[in-house]
Enzyme design. Structure first.
Site, PDB file in Angstrom:
ATOM      1  N   ASN A 179     -27.253  -8.582   5.254  1.00 21.63           N
ATOM      2  CA  ASN A 179     -26.522  -8.192   6.438  1.00 21.63           C
ATOM      3  C   ASN A 179     -25.401  -8.781   5.630  1.00 21.63           C
ATOM      4  O   ASN A 179     -25.029 -10.096   5.338  1.00 21.63           O
ATOM      5  CB  ASN A 179     -26.864  -8.835   7.491  1.00 21.63           C
ATOM      6  CG  ASN A 179     -25.665  -9.306   8.322  1.00 21.63           C
ATOM      7  OD1 ASN A 179     -24.296  -8.849   8.200  1.00 21.63           O
ATOM      8  ND2 ASN A 179     -25.806 -10.309   9.423  1.00 21.63           N
TER       9      ASN A 179
ATOM     10  N   LYS B 274     -22.231  -8.653   6.460  1.00 22.88           N
ATOM     11  CA  LYS B 274     -20.874  -9.587   7.379  1.00 22.88           C
ATOM     12  C   LYS B 274     -20.060  -8.626   6.766  1.00 22.88           C
ATOM     13  O   LYS B 274     -19.790  -8.069   6.154  1.00 22.88           O
ATOM     14  CB  LYS B 274     -21.262 -10.914   7.231  1.00 22.88           C
ATOM     15  CG  LYS B 274     -22.741 -11.362   7.610  1.00 22.88           C
ATOM     16  CD  LYS B 274     -22.840 -13.217   7.625  1.00 22.88           C
ATOM     17  CE  LYS B 274     -24.166 -13.466   7.705  1.00 22.88           C
ATOM     18  NZ  LYS B 274     -24.799 -14.583   8.032  1.00 22.88           N
TER      19      LYS B 274
ATOM     20  N   HIS C 187     -26.764 -10.576  16.699  1.00 27.01           N
ATOM     21  CA  HIS C 187     -26.229 -11.524  15.342  1.00 27.01           C
ATOM     22  C   HIS C 187     -25.745 -13.135  15.998  1.00 27.01           C
ATOM     23  O   HIS C 187     -25.226 -13.208  16.850  1.00 27.01           O
ATOM     24  CB  HIS C 187     -25.685 -11.206  14.965  1.00 27.01           C
ATOM     25  CG  HIS C 187     -25.520 -11.635  13.236  1.00 27.01           C
ATOM     26  ND1 HIS C 187     -24.463 -13.535  12.928  1.00 27.01           N
ATOM     27  CD2 HIS C 187     -26.339 -11.946  12.496  1.00 27.01           C
ATOM     28  CE1 HIS C 187     -25.102 -13.743  12.051  1.00 27.01           C
ATOM     29  NE2 HIS C 187     -26.320 -12.970  11.821  1.00 27.01           N
TER      30      HIS C 187
ATOM     31  N   GLU D 148     -23.423 -14.710  15.139  1.00 25.93           N
ATOM     32  CA  GLU D 148     -22.452 -15.184  14.896  1.00 25.93           C
ATOM     33  C   GLU D 148     -21.292 -14.454  16.977  1.00 25.93           C
ATOM     34  O   GLU D 148     -20.097 -14.758  16.769  1.00 25.93           O
ATOM     35  CB  GLU D 148     -21.697 -14.335  13.744  1.00 25.93           C
ATOM     36  CG  GLU D 148     -22.125 -15.450  12.624  1.00 25.93           C
ATOM     37  CD  GLU D 148     -22.761 -14.657  11.074  1.00 25.93           C
ATOM     38  OE1 GLU D 148     -22.237 -13.738  10.445  1.00 25.93           O
ATOM     39  OE2 GLU D 148     -23.176 -15.715  10.339  1.00 25.93           O
TER      40      GLU D 148
ATOM     41  N   GLU E  88     -33.138 -15.760  13.439  1.00 29.57           N
ATOM     42  CA  GLU E  88     -32.064 -16.814  13.287  1.00 29.57           C
ATOM     43  C   GLU E  88     -32.167 -18.012  13.434  1.00 29.57           C
ATOM     44  O   GLU E  88     -30.781 -18.367  14.504  1.00 29.57           O
ATOM     45  CB  GLU E  88     -31.149 -15.649  12.830  1.00 29.57           C
ATOM     46  CG  GLU E  88     -30.986 -14.234  12.145  1.00 29.57           C
ATOM     47  CD  GLU E  88     -29.995 -14.151  11.102  1.00 29.57           C
ATOM     48  OE1 GLU E  88     -30.135 -13.534  10.166  1.00 29.57           O
ATOM     49  OE2 GLU E  88     -29.149 -14.163  12.383  1.00 29.57           O
TER      50      GLU E  88
ATOM     51  N   GLY F 165     -26.562 -19.750   6.531  1.00 29.82           N
ATOM     52  CA  GLY F 165     -25.086 -19.564   5.606  1.00 29.82           C
ATOM     53  C   GLY F 165     -25.240 -21.638   5.577  1.00 29.82           C
ATOM     54  O   GLY F 165     -23.930 -21.990   4.751  1.00 29.82           O
TER      55      GLY F 165
ATOM     56  N   SER G  29     -31.030 -18.814   5.340  1.00 32.90           N
ATOM     57  CA  SER G  29     -30.915 -19.278   4.331  1.00 32.90           C
ATOM     58  C   SER G  29     -31.872 -18.841   2.959  1.00 32.90           C
ATOM     59  O   SER G  29     -32.516 -19.236   2.650  1.00 32.90           O
ATOM     60  CB  SER G  29     -30.731 -21.017   3.634  1.00 32.90           C
ATOM     61  OG  SER G  29     -29.071 -21.319   4.431  1.00 32.90           O
TER      62      SER G  29
HETATM   63  P1  13P Z   1     -27.542 -15.881   5.251  1.00 31.03           P
HETATM   64  O1  13P Z   1     -29.234 -15.855   4.856  1.00 31.03           O
HETATM   65  O2  13P Z   1     -26.305 -16.434   5.179  1.00 31.03           O
HETATM   66  O3  13P Z   1     -28.181 -18.036   6.034  1.00 31.03           O
HETATM   67  O4  13P Z   1     -27.701 -15.080   6.622  1.00 31.03           O
HETATM   68  C1  13P Z   1     -28.537 -15.434   7.649  1.00 31.03           C
HETATM   69  C2  13P Z   1     -28.197 -14.619   8.460  1.00 31.03           C
HETATM   70  O5  13P Z   1     -27.225 -14.795   9.388  1.00 31.03           O
HETATM   71  C3  13P Z   1     -28.007 -12.883   8.353  1.00 31.03           C
HETATM   72  O6  13P Z   1     -28.091 -12.385   9.278  1.00 31.03           O
END
Ligand code: 13P
Length: 254
Positions: free
Chosen positions: A14, A16, A99, A101, A171, A177, A217
């Site tokens: 992803n 982003k 997601h 976010e 997740e 992150g 992560s």
């Molecule tokens: P990270 O791998 O940066 O923690 O992000 C995970 C994520 O949100 C994938 O959709």
């Protein structure tokens, strides 16, 4: 002990809100080279503006094209939104929905996410439905309840036939992150629990078949340990998906 797996691993990146078209093209080209021949199922999800560019590069390869979101309606007066019809036009194969976010920054609720899930399925897309608890929910012992609610509500009205197009991504929000990965045992516990939720909704066979990715992560250093767990069937990777050097080793873990 070697676990006999009945599901193929699915590793998705992803990207982003990162990368210009030129940057996205360079990464896509590097991944096409690095992941061929690949052992697992792969997907990259660039930002909307790079979908066409990346789509042209991954077309006909073993890497699927993903979008990171879609509108809850097919078309109309929805300023700033992107519809499933437009994503279909770009050759998108799968859509990431729910997601964290989208849920937490843009306040998408289970009802809206479910509407998008059903619309994406109606138009033949695969869907990666993301679920996961906040840190305070985990600390209050609510991780399972949150994942259950998000899974049940996200899938409301999805038929058993349509379920074969769904991947769940667990997740935990506190692991995204932050560099804090859930331990393989903690992640496995929730994955097994989500599978039990699917079993109650769709039966044991469907639960056995559904792919449940872990996200939060994921790096080359922890991928193999996570994937070794019986109910962890792949990864949804954020930060480490932004470079070929960090994504390819995860995608090719063994
Ligand atoms: P990270 O791998 O940066 O923690 O992000 C995970 C994520 O949100 C994938 O959709």
């Amino acid at each position: 002990m070697e676990v006999t797996r009945s599901r193929d691993y699915f590793i998705a990146g992803n990207w982003k809100m990162h990368k210009t078209r030129a940057e996205a093209a360079a990464l896509a080209k590097a991944l096409v080279k690095a992941l061929k021949p690949g052992k697992h199922k792969y997907l990259v999800a660039p930002t909307f503006t790079a979908l066409e560019t990346v789509g042209a590069i991954v077309k006909g390869t073993n890497i699927l094209l993903g979008a990171q979101n879609c509108a809850p309606e097919e078309q109309g007066a929805h300023t700033g939104e992107v519809s499933v019809l437009q994503l279909k036009d770009l050759g998108v194969d799968a859509i990431i929905l729910g997601h964290s976010e989208r849920r937490h920054i843009y306040k998408e609720d289970d009802t809206l996410i479910n509407k998008k899930v059903k619309l994406a399925l109606k138009h033949g897309f695969e869907v990666i439905l993301c679920v996961g608890e906040l840190l305070e929910e985990r600390e209050k012992g609510k991780a399972e309840a949150v994942c259950k609610r998000q899974t049940e509500k996200g899938l409301a009205g999805v038929t058993p036939e349509e379920l074969s197009k769904i991947t769940i991504a667990y997740e935990p929000v506190w692991a995204i992150g932050t560099g804090k990965t859930a331990t393989p045992d903690d992640a496995e516990a929730i994955h097994a629990y989500i599978r039990s939720v699917i079993a109650k909704l769709y039966g044991a066979q469907a639960a056995k078949q559904i792919v449940i990715q872990y996200g939060g992560s994921v790096k080359a250093e922890n991928a193999a340990q996570l994937m070794a767990k019986e109910d962890i069937d792949g990864a949804l990777v954020g930060g480490a998906a932004l470079k070929e050097e960090t994504f390819a080793p995860i995608a090719k873990f063994s």
